[in-house]
Design a protein around this motif. Structure first.
Motif, short mmCIF file in Angstrom:
data_model
loop_
_atom_site.label_atom_id
_atom_site.label_comp_id
_atom_site.label_asym_id
_atom_site.label_seq_id
_atom_site.Cartn_x
_atom_site.Cartn_y
_atom_site.Cartn_z
N ASN A 374 0.84 -1.20 0.00
CA ASN A 374 0.00 0.00 0.00
C ASN A 374 0.88 1.25 0.00
O ASN A 374 1.04 1.93 1.01
CB ASN A 374 -0.93 -0.02 1.23
N GLY A 375 1.45 1.54 -1.17
CA GLY A 375 2.31 2.71 -1.28
C GLY A 375 1.57 4.02 -1.11
O GLY A 375 2.09 4.98 -0.55
N GLU A 376 0.31 4.06 -1.57
CA GLU A 376 -0.49 5.27 -1.41
C GLU A 376 -0.75 5.56 0.06
O GLU A 376 -0.64 6.71 0.52
CB GLU A 376 -1.82 5.10 -2.15
N GLY A 377 -1.07 4.50 0.81
CA GLY A 377 -1.28 4.68 2.24
C GLY A 377 -0.02 5.11 2.95
O GLY A 377 -0.07 5.94 3.87
N LEU A 378 1.10 4.55 2.53
CA LEU A 378 2.38 4.93 3.14
C LEU A 378 2.62 6.43 3.00
O LEU A 378 3.02 7.10 3.97
CB LEU A 378 3.52 4.15 2.51
N MET A 379 2.38 6.98 1.81
CA MET A 379 2.63 8.40 1.60
C MET A 379 1.72 9.26 2.49
O MET A 379 2.15 10.29 3.02
CB MET A 379 2.42 8.77 0.14
N LYS A 380 0.50 8.81 2.69
CA LYS A 380 -0.40 9.56 3.58
C LYS A 380 0.11 9.52 5.02
O LYS A 380 0.03 10.52 5.74
CB LYS A 380 -1.81 8.97 3.49
N ILE A 381 0.64 8.38 5.42
CA ILE A 381 1.20 8.26 6.77
C ILE A 381 2.43 9.15 6.92
O ILE A 381 2.60 9.85 7.93
CB ILE A 381 1.55 6.79 7.08
N LEU A 382 3.30 9.15 5.90
CA LEU A 382 4.49 10.00 5.96
C LEU A 382 4.12 11.48 6.04
O LEU A 382 4.77 12.26 6.75
CB LEU A 382 5.39 9.75 4.76
N GLU A 383 3.10 11.88 5.29
CA GLU A 383 2.65 13.28 5.33
C GLU A 383 2.12 13.64 6.72
O GLU A 383 2.39 14.73 7.23
CB GLU A 383 1.56 13.51 4.27
N LYS A 384 1.40 12.73 7.33
CA LYS A 384 0.90 12.98 8.68
C LYS A 384 2.04 13.07 9.69
O LYS A 384 2.02 13.91 10.60
CB LYS A 384 -0.08 11.88 9.09
N CYS A 385 3.06 12.21 9.51
CA CYS A 385 4.24 12.28 10.38
C CYS A 385 4.93 13.63 10.22
O CYS A 385 5.34 14.25 11.21
CB CYS A 385 5.22 11.15 10.03
N LEU A 386 5.05 14.09 8.99
CA LEU A 386 5.69 15.38 8.73
C LEU A 386 4.93 16.51 9.42
O LEU A 386 5.53 17.39 10.03
CB LEU A 386 5.77 15.62 7.22
N ASP A 387 3.61 16.46 9.32
CA ASP A 387 2.79 17.49 9.97
C ASP A 387 3.01 17.48 11.49
O ASP A 387 2.93 18.54 12.14
CB ASP A 387 1.31 17.25 9.68
N LYS A 388 3.29 16.31 12.04
CA LYS A 388 3.49 16.18 13.49
C LYS A 388 4.92 16.52 13.91
O LYS A 388 5.20 16.64 15.11
CB LYS A 388 3.13 14.77 13.93
N GLY A 389 5.84 16.60 12.91
CA GLY A 389 7.19 17.03 13.24
C GLY A 389 8.24 15.94 13.24
O GLY A 389 9.30 16.11 13.85
N VAL A 390 8.01 14.82 12.53
CA VAL A 390 9.03 13.79 12.40
C VAL A 390 9.09 13.33 10.94
O VAL A 390 8.06 13.19 10.28
CB VAL A 390 8.76 12.59 13.35
#
Length: 437
Positions: A374-390
């Motif tokens: 699930n590469g699409e889901g991974l990118m959404k998770i990474l974006e959320k991590c970025l928003d949180k500061g990691v």
């Protein structure tokens, strides 16, 4: 001064590189953190793609760079000699497995791979190279002929000129009933080579076998020790040189100085780069003196390779890794982080396989209903991590594996903090995936 936001809009940076995740405008880096132009501080779990193993701008490395700049900025080593390159060679010899004690310095991982392949072909007088599916060895034309982590890297480029062959890399599977883990993988790779030699290329025409002892771009896949040991045996049997691409696994990343040490397998040639100089461009093709002496003088050379400033940074990097116990820290905290990730896997159905060796950790993201990547889901998770500061990064053939590679001087507190933010991001994504139910 050009505004960051307008560089890409004006077409000044090639889109092939400029849009890579997260494309974050940064004004400064320090220790474990990036400081964004947006005023936010970001915990960096990428280390510049496993390059700044000592953390960002380690004071001892920065001092070494400044001191060297006051004396000599450029070689070239083919015309002059200088202290930092000589000292670096001695320091590297002390941490590399014997008999790897002779160095050709370059600027990048791809250059180190090109040098390794040229050396192997020159010494053996054989034309062909065997690599493994999923491996990443660089994007220059020779290295690209060995790279199979993603087909898009080779698209429209007639690489290899039929001079390379690929075999399957060890996959993450359960051992069939009736076999021990070691027996199965030893026999498995032996059969792969047997088919290759029987149907495609004679072993006496193969100059080298090249592999990453742990797949990097290919998804942080960790092979069984017996698999690597059998490859070493096969190479010995047929007079084939074994090349380890330790560009990403080197300098403590796997919990030892090099992955070769962790697996108990010593290659004939090694390519090293990334973590060698804490962010400055430097690499080396490494082999024994006996092997290097067979390389005709002048058949390989460089203008910028082994730059005095980069070598000084590398010397300081090696000192920091040893003095601060960062190699051992990578092993201890890598084991700790892997246990935490296993706990997250039990909690989150979108997490598939998790694996790690040292501070080289992979988290597979899947569709929970099908188990597929699930590469699409991974990118959404990474974006959320970025928003949180990691900041995490991606890997895998379909971009389905979160790549976690923090600096080796990370502590438990910051590991826990980063993993807690990952946990939050995955939880939010799963709620969206399920429609908020």
């Amino acid at each position: 001064m050009i505004e960051w936001a307008t560089i890409q809009e004006e077409g000044l940076l090639a889109p092939t590189m400029a849009k890579d995740f997260p494309n974050l405008p940064v004004v400064k880096a320090e220790g474990l953190f990036y400081f964004g132009a947006d005023g936010k501080k970001y915990l960096d779990f990428t280390s510049g793609i496993a390059t700044e193993n000592t953390g960002h701008r380690h004071p001892k490395v920065i001092k070494a760079i400044k001191d060297q700049v006051d004396h000599l900025v450029h070689g070239p080593i083919g015309i002059i000699n200088y202290e930092s390159i000589t000292l670096l060679a001695k320091k590297l010899k002390a941490v590399l497995p014997e008999p790897l004690d002779c160095f050709f310095f370059g600027n990048s991982g791809a250059e180190a791979i090109e040098g390794a392949v040229k050396l192997a072909r020159h010494v053996t007088k054989r034309p062909y190279i065997v690599s493994f599916l999923g491996g990443f060895h660089g994007r220059t034309m020779g290295a690209l002929s060995l790279t199979t982590s993603k087909s898009k890297y080779r698209k429209n480029l007639p690489v290899g000129a039929n001079m390379t062959y690929q075999l399957p890399y060890a996959q993450i599977t359960e051992t069939p009933e009736g076999f021990s883990h070691d027996e199965y993988w030893s026999a498995h790779v032996e059969k792969d080579f047997e088919r290759l030699f029987n149907h495609q290329v004679s072993p006496d025409e193969v100059a080298a076998v090249i592999l990453e002892p742990v797949l990097g771009e290919g998804g942080y896949v960790i092979p069984p020790k017996a698999w690597l040991q059998k490859i070493r045996e096969i190479c010995n049997q047929h007079g084939i040189l074994l090349i380890f691409d330790e560009v990403q696994t080197g300098f403590g990343r796997t919990g030892d100085w090099f992955a070769a040490n962790r697996f108990g397998v010593t290659p004939d040639i090694m390519a090293i780069a990334k973590g060698i100089a804490s962010g400055l461009p430097l690499s080396a093709t490494v082999a024994s003196r006996a092997l290097m002496e067979q390389w005709t003088i002048g058949s390989h050379s460089t203008t910028f390779g082994g730059n005095p400033v980069a070598c000084a940074a590398a010397c300081a990097t090696l000192d920091v890794l040893r003095e601060e116990g960062l190699v051992e820290n990578a092993k201890i905290l890598g084991d700790y982080a892997l246990k935490k990730l296993i706990d997250l896997k039990e909690k989150h159905p979108v997490i598939g396989n998790v694996r790690g060796i040292g501070l080289m950790l992979g988290i597979e993201v899947i569709h929970p209903d099908t188990g597929e990547a699930n590469g699409e889901g991974l990118m959404k998770i990474l974006e959320k991590c970025l928003d949180k500061g990691v900041i995490f990064y991606l890997s895998g053939n379909k971009g389905e594996v979160i790549r976690m590679m923090p600096p080796l001087n990370v502590d438990k507190e910051h590991l826990d903090f980063g993993l807690a933010l990952l946990d939050e991001a995955i939880t939010e994504y799963e709620l969206e995936y399920s429609g908020g139910e």
